[in-house]
Design an enzyme around this catalytic site. Structure first.
Site, PDB file in Angstrom:
ATOM      1  N   GLU A  58       0.830  -1.201   0.000  1.00 19.75           N
ATOM      2  CA  GLU A  58       0.000   0.000   0.000  1.00 19.75           C
ATOM      3  C   GLU A  58       0.872   1.261   0.000  1.00 19.75           C
ATOM      4  O   GLU A  58       0.561   2.239  -0.693  1.00 19.75           O
ATOM      5  CB  GLU A  58      -0.900   0.020   1.247  1.00 19.75           C
ATOM      6  CG  GLU A  58      -1.764  -1.229   1.395  1.00 19.75           C
ATOM      7  CD  GLU A  58      -1.120  -2.276   2.290  1.00 19.75           C
ATOM      8  OE1 GLU A  58      -1.816  -2.793   3.175  1.00 19.75           O
ATOM      9  OE2 GLU A  58       0.087  -2.574   2.105  1.00 19.75           O
ATOM     10  N   ARG A 190      14.168 -23.873  -4.542  1.00 14.57           N
ATOM     11  CA  ARG A 190      15.150 -23.481  -3.533  1.00 14.57           C
ATOM     12  C   ARG A 190      15.260 -21.960  -3.445  1.00 14.57           C
ATOM     13  O   ARG A 190      15.518 -21.412  -2.370  1.00 14.57           O
ATOM     14  CB  ARG A 190      16.521 -24.083  -3.872  1.00 14.57           C
ATOM     15  CG  ARG A 190      16.572 -25.595  -3.703  1.00 14.57           C
ATOM     16  CD  ARG A 190      17.936 -26.131  -4.092  1.00 14.57           C
ATOM     17  NE  ARG A 190      17.978 -27.585  -4.019  1.00 14.57           N
ATOM     18  CZ  ARG A 190      19.025 -28.330  -4.368  1.00 14.57           C
ATOM     19  NH1 ARG A 190      20.135 -27.731  -4.802  1.00 14.57           N
ATOM     20  NH2 ARG A 190      18.980 -29.645  -4.276  1.00 14.57           N
ATOM     21  N   LEU A 210      23.096 -28.515  -2.228  1.00 10.01           N
ATOM     22  CA  LEU A 210      21.849 -27.931  -1.719  1.00 10.01           C
ATOM     23  C   LEU A 210      21.798 -26.408  -1.821  1.00 10.01           C
ATOM     24  O   LEU A 210      21.166 -25.742  -1.003  1.00 10.01           O
ATOM     25  CB  LEU A 210      21.592 -28.362  -0.259  1.00 10.01           C
ATOM     26  CG  LEU A 210      21.511 -29.871   0.006  1.00 10.01           C
ATOM     27  CD1 LEU A 210      21.242 -30.126   1.479  1.00 10.01           C
ATOM     28  CD2 LEU A 210      20.443 -30.522  -0.850  1.00 10.01           C
ATOM     29  N   GLU A 302      13.757 -32.859   1.657  1.00 17.29           N
ATOM     30  CA  GLU A 302      14.211 -33.448   0.401  1.00 17.29           C
ATOM     31  C   GLU A 302      14.665 -34.893   0.528  1.00 17.29           C
ATOM     32  O   GLU A 302      15.008 -35.522  -0.464  1.00 17.29           O
ATOM     33  CB  GLU A 302      15.344 -32.576  -0.182  1.00 17.29           C
ATOM     34  CG  GLU A 302      15.651 -32.907  -1.630  1.00 17.29           C
ATOM     35  CD  GLU A 302      16.278 -31.762  -2.391  1.00 17.29           C
ATOM     36  OE1 GLU A 302      17.348 -31.966  -2.962  1.00 17.29           O
ATOM     37  OE2 GLU A 302      15.686 -30.670  -2.425  1.00 17.29           O
TER      38      GLU A 302
END
Length: 368
Positions: A58, A190, A210, A302
């Protein structure tokens, strides 16, 4: 609620939702919110929330308006806040700007707001209606809703499987299951979610990194990497350990871990957190509580199969993202869920998407 007249604003609320989507992956632990201002039948300003700590949608829209917005209508996907957080209340800025009418997509589930923003605006003489496309706003902000109402992260069970439900050919080994397009989607996930969790067995078998790897021209963020490692066996030569000083990494251990092994992990830059055990393993419910206290609002689980099974059995999964490859592995392969499930868990398919030769299934648990 929403009047027949307000339904005419539907296309503008859809635009507000589109604007909100531009903040996906960067607003956590805040929600995604979009806003636009209508004056004399045309859009005079737009805005969306980009990042926690930065102005809300806003305020961005009000700041983007080139002229006087007094007497105009504000369309916003989520109820304006009425409390001090990282930023001041949006309600006061709306009132001071002379906005005449506000159309809200969804009431804010945050207990600090939860209707108080709407009340404040109405008390100031502003006409407010809410509930327009609220289901779409809720789906967009499913992570925020779970986190802000429970204090725990939204849990995504993610896996790549063969058509016969196997995640690898042999236990303790790594198997290429899906293709390039599916792998790219994994990195996009990810980039979107706050943290990623694997068990020590997955680290020992796959030596994963990762991290998020996308095109060079894309803004990339790495999820917090978490390893369930009861005995602190994470190899110091692993990719995770080698990059822990650059990428936030947590090892969740128990009293079974040797102090010397814990110290070695800490020297690598890994944060080590001790947890109570449940059946000899890290208590995953306590882990979720800890992550929530750190403002980690979403978590990708995972693998491996035993870790996935523990989350499924405890009814802790909020969404499943399963990549299915047109391959068969057969007897000897490792099952997606490495344990018996009783009773069976029923899922609802939400969406199926083709990614190259593979298929992505998005499903939600059917709560009994």
């Amino acid at each position: 609620m929403i009047s027949t007249e307000t339904l005419e604003y539907k296309k503008y609320m859809k635009r507000a939702i589109e604007l909100a989507e531009m903040g996906r992956g960067t607003t956590s632990p805040n929600p995604m919110v979009g806003a636009l201002i209508l004056k004399d039948g045309r859009v005079v300003a737009e805005g969306y929330h980009k990042k926690a700590g930065e102005p809300h949608a806003e305020i961005v829209a009000l700041n983007n308006a080139s002229g006087n917005v007094s007497g105009s209508t504000l369309i916003v996907s989520l109820e304006p806040c009425n409390h001090f957080g990282r930023t001041p209340p949006c309600t006061e800025a709306i009132i001071n700007a002379g906005i005449k009418k506000v159309i809200v997509g969804m009431v804010d589930p945050n207990p600090k707001c939860a209707g108080s923003g709407i009340k404040r605006l109405r008390d100031a003489g502003i006409e407010v209606e809410y509930g327009l496309l609220s289901d779409e706003v809720a789906k967009q902000n499913e992570v925020f809703i779970k986190y802000i109402t429970t204090g725990r992260p939204f849990v995504i069970a993610k896996a790549a499987i063969s058509l016969d439900g196997k995640i690898s050919a042999v236990a303790g080994s790594s198997t290429e299951i899906t293709g390039v397009e599916a792998k790219r989607r994994v990195h996009e996930l990810r980039n979107e979610y706050s943290a990623i969790l694997v068990g020590i067995g997955t680290v020992l078998a796959d030596d994963p990194l990762l991290t998020t790897r996308l095109d060079a021209n894309q803004e990339v963020r790495n999820p917090v990497r978490i390893v369930i490692d009861s005995k602190a066996r994470l190899p110091l030569s692993s990719k995770i350990a080698a990059t822990a000083k650059d990428v936030k990494t947590i090892a969740a251990v128990t009293s079974q871990a040797e102090l010397a092994d814990i110290d070695n992990l800490k020297e690598k830059g890994i944060e080590v957190i001790g947890f109570d055990t449940w059946d000899g393993l890290v208590d995953i419910e306590m882990l979720l509580e800890e992550l929530g206290s750190r403002e980690i609002s979403s978590l990708i689980v995972e693998g491996g199969s035993s870790l996935l099974a523990s989350f499924v059995k405890a009814n802790l999964v909020d969404k499943y993202l399963i990549f299915v490859a047109p391959k068969l592995i057969g007897i000897g392969g490792v099952d997606l869920i490495g344990d018996e499930l009783s009773p069976l868990r029923k899922l609802k398919f939400e969406r199926i998407e083709k990614l190259g030769e593979d298929v992505l299934i998005e499903a939600y648990p059917v709560r009994q």
